[in-house]
Design an enzyme around this catalytic site. Sequence first.
Site, mmCIF file in Angstrom:
data_model
loop_
_atom_site.group_PDB
_atom_site.id
_atom_site.type_symbol
_atom_site.label_atom_id
_atom_site.label_comp_id
_atom_site.label_asym_id
_atom_site.label_seq_id
_atom_site.Cartn_x
_atom_site.Cartn_y
_atom_site.Cartn_z
ATOM 1 C CG HIS A 126 -2.055 -1.032 1.100
ATOM 2 N ND1 HIS A 126 -2.530 -1.525 -0.097
ATOM 3 C CD2 HIS A 126 -2.782 -1.673 2.076
ATOM 4 C CE1 HIS A 126 -3.501 -2.405 0.132
ATOM 5 N NE2 HIS A 126 -3.661 -2.518 1.431
ATOM 6 C CG HIS A 200 -7.926 -0.473 2.071
ATOM 7 N ND1 HIS A 200 -8.593 -1.232 2.998
ATOM 8 C CD2 HIS A 200 -6.866 -1.209 1.674
ATOM 9 C CE1 HIS A 200 -7.944 -2.372 3.165
ATOM 10 N NE2 HIS A 200 -6.886 -2.395 2.364
ATOM 11 C CD GLU A 337 -8.236 -3.743 -0.733
ATOM 12 O OE1 GLU A 337 -7.045 -3.472 -0.933
ATOM 13 O OE2 GLU A 337 -8.588 -4.657 0.025
HETATM 14 C C1 GLA Z 1 -5.208 -5.252 1.949
HETATM 15 C C2 GLA Z 1 -4.359 -6.442 1.999
HETATM 16 C C3 GLA Z 1 -4.563 -7.158 3.289
HETATM 17 C C4 GLA Z 1 -4.315 -6.237 4.453
HETATM 18 C C5 GLA Z 1 -5.172 -5.007 4.325
HETATM 19 C C6 GLA Z 1 -4.842 -3.978 5.362
HETATM 20 O O1 GLA Z 1 -6.505 -5.542 1.665
HETATM 21 O O2 GLA Z 1 -4.541 -7.304 0.905
HETATM 22 O O3 GLA Z 1 -3.711 -8.265 3.359
HETATM 23 O O4 GLA Z 1 -2.965 -5.856 4.485
HETATM 24 O O5 GLA Z 1 -5.019 -4.423 3.079
HETATM 25 O O6 GLA Z 1 -4.817 -4.501 6.640
#
Ligand code: GLA
Length: 378
Positions: A126, A200, A337
């Site tokens: 991220h 997100h 997402e």
């Molecule tokens: C995304 C990732 C997850 C986790 C979340 C945040 O969706 O794929 O594995 O890291 O973000 O906690």
Amino acid sequence: MKVLIVCLMLCVIACAAGTRAISKQSFGKTAEGEEVYLYTLKNSTGTEVAITNYGGTIVSLKVPDRAGKIEDVVLGYDDFNGYLTPKSPYFGATVGRYANRIAKAKFTLDGKEYHLAANNGPNSLHGGLKGFDKQVWSAKDYTDAKGEHLALHYLSEDGEEGYPGNLNVQVIFTLTPRSELQIEYSATTDRDTVLNLTNHSYFNLAGQGKGDILKTQITLLASRFTPVDETLIPTGELRSVAGTPFDFRKPTAIGERIDASDEQLKLGHGYDHNWVLDAPAGKLSLAARAVDPDSGRVLEVLTTQPGVQLYTGNFLDGSISGKGSKPINHRTGFCLETQHFPDSPNHPAFPTAGLKPGQHFHSTTVFRFSIDRSKQDK
Ligand code: GLA
């Protein structure tokens, strides 16, 4: 006369949209003393979204149920300080420069190797240590016939978090009179770079704080998914969902197979995978549908992106307190997402996440809310 009629029509549309229904208030100050704001966009159906220019974050999203009862359907915090929680799991945030994972925190572009922060085991997740979710974006709000808008802008400088190129990013949130929250991303760069932008939000269509999301019925318009290794990096295979717990082509409760004995579910601790959407990328198409059978709230996700990550809040464990100071428990929110596939910069066969000077990146995702009345009508 014609001009008059057009003006009158625009006025009627604007009135239906609730005229000027945006409010702006201070949300707090960053550690550097910069003031951030909370913008609330409303329409005439009672739908309301609050977004802060800190991280381009959706803080609350209030929608009616079958009986007209309004609930906030996204996880998050009551106040700005919550969003500064260390290791906060990106509640509602705009994620970039590269959403999801990049293997071993490195990639090669034009023969040069770029190194990123390894903030998720050996991988970069991220956008690194201070991704777009932790930046203050400049903001402009306005209203027109399409609805209420909040336009955010951020310049990610060359070298920030290890990524090449000055990247000018714009994200426009629009709340329409039909209770659609449209998110339009655009970007340009002055050097070859990679990018993957998403939102997100963690949804709980029963209302945040109202238990887990295992009863939520999900449909994903995807015949394949990208299986992962033990660090959640795609192996490169595009695997058919047929005959697996990853087949959501027909509406299925999240909880129905989540704990099945399946290697991929074990690796993800539940669902935390990218689905390869059947619709051609670039064309705004339905990607996912989520229905809460009890409240009747429906969320449809449309996107121009090639993939969607269904993450079922497997890492939420009650250790973080959210709205109303209540612990945020395991699997009490799900994320859809919309994205390019994880680790695309290291998978030349995946749709490219590259952007070159002179190109204009543009993608759209829509969260559309409605009500399923089938239960009531029976
Ligand atoms: C995304 C990732 C997850 C986790 C979340 C945040 O969706 O794929 O594995 O890291 O973000 O906690």
